[in-house]
Design an enzyme around this catalytic site. Structure first.
Site: not given
Length: 297
Positions: A76, A224
């Site tokens: 992430c 993202c």
């Protein structure tokens, strides 16, 4: 009685992140605790970045990444920027090396507060993404949604950035597509045995992409980081852009550089919101009564 852990509620371009300090804990954040935290509007998140004590001498920490549905994530990028900001505030360091289940990630904080994360090298082989069947050219695979003779989305580029991504290229505003409806169907398509992050990308110039993403295990997200990297690499690989682009996600811009050494460098901000403590097994939490310095501990 469970030993509580400190946390910082943060965000990276609107990607909601909980940075949890688990360095003095032998347990892990339980899936049920993650689901409980996500059910509270105050602590609703896209990922938990759980900082554990390093498992190897060349790392500052081991980072466990947990999606809002309680499942594990491999990487992430936006969350990593939040971890860097929290630890930089706490320690005064600017350079960090982290271990994750997808490998080693390095990152550093710039004097202006922006944070660069080396997201590693993209993987293009179908078995590395992974896909359920062979595709020898993953720049464009046979996958579509909608009528056969007039598909709404089709022929995505697929790539792994430590997690699987499918990038659907469109010629109009990415907001005109019902990603909330298509996202779950495509995330769970049989071609993706480990599910996939689903993005809609519109190339607006040789150095700019607009992107929306349905994130595996989290749903619609304002940002993202790994999807921004996946879209930038795939755009360059298919001749749509140069190797350095600004990817604008709903939360704002990220600068993505596909370096000559094949590593992908992502640069963007992180923002601290508030801090508190929580039970890693139940998810029960409370906010700090006073405002501490903007670290994690």
């Amino acid at each position: 009685m469970a030993v509580r852990a400190q946390f910082a509620k943060m965000n990276g371009l609107g990607n909601e992140i909980i940075v949890a300090d688990m360095r003095h804990h032998t347990d892990h954040v339980a899936p049920g605790a993650a689901i409980a935290l996500n059910s509270d509007p105050a602590t609703k998140f896209d990922q938990i970045m759980a900082i554990h004590a390093p498992r190897r001498q060349d790392a500052d920490a081991y980072i466990e990444i947990i999606n809002s549905d309680g499942t594990q994530a491999q990487t992430c990028g936006n969350g990593m920027r939040c971890v860097v900001q929290a630890l930089a505030t706490e320690t005064g360091k600017r350079e960090f090396t982290f271990e994750t289940i997808s490998g080693i990630i390095t990152a550093h904080e710039h004097p202006d507060g922006l944070i660069s994360v080396d997201m590693g090298m993209p993987r293009f082989d179908w078995q590395d993404i992974p896909l359920a069947e062979p595709f020898h050219d993953t720049r464009k695979i046979e996958l579509q949604i909608g009528p056969i003779d007039a598909p709404v989305l089709h022929s995505p580029s697929v790539v792994s950035m430590g997690n699987p991504h499918a990038i659907f290229w469109v010629d109009q505003d990415v907001w005109t597509y019902d990603l909330e409806r298509f996202g779950p169907l495509l995330e769970n398509h049989p071609i993706f045995p480990e599910r996939a992050n689903i993005s809609i990308a519109h190339v607006t110039s040789r150095n700019a992409i607009t992107l929306r993403t349905w994130e595996r295990g989290a749903g619609l997200t304002r940002a993202c980081g790994s999807a921004a990297c996946a879209s930038a690499v795939s755009a360059a690989r298919t001749g749509r852009t140069e190797r350095t682009v600004t990817v604008t996600v709903p939360g704002g811009p990220l600068v993505i550089e596909w370096l000559e050494n094949n590593h992908v460098l992502m640069t963007g901000p992180a923002e601290w919101e508030f801090s508190g403590s929580f039970d890693p097994q139940s998810g029960e939490w409370q906010r700090d009564e006073t405002t501490p310095s903007q670290g994690v501990a």
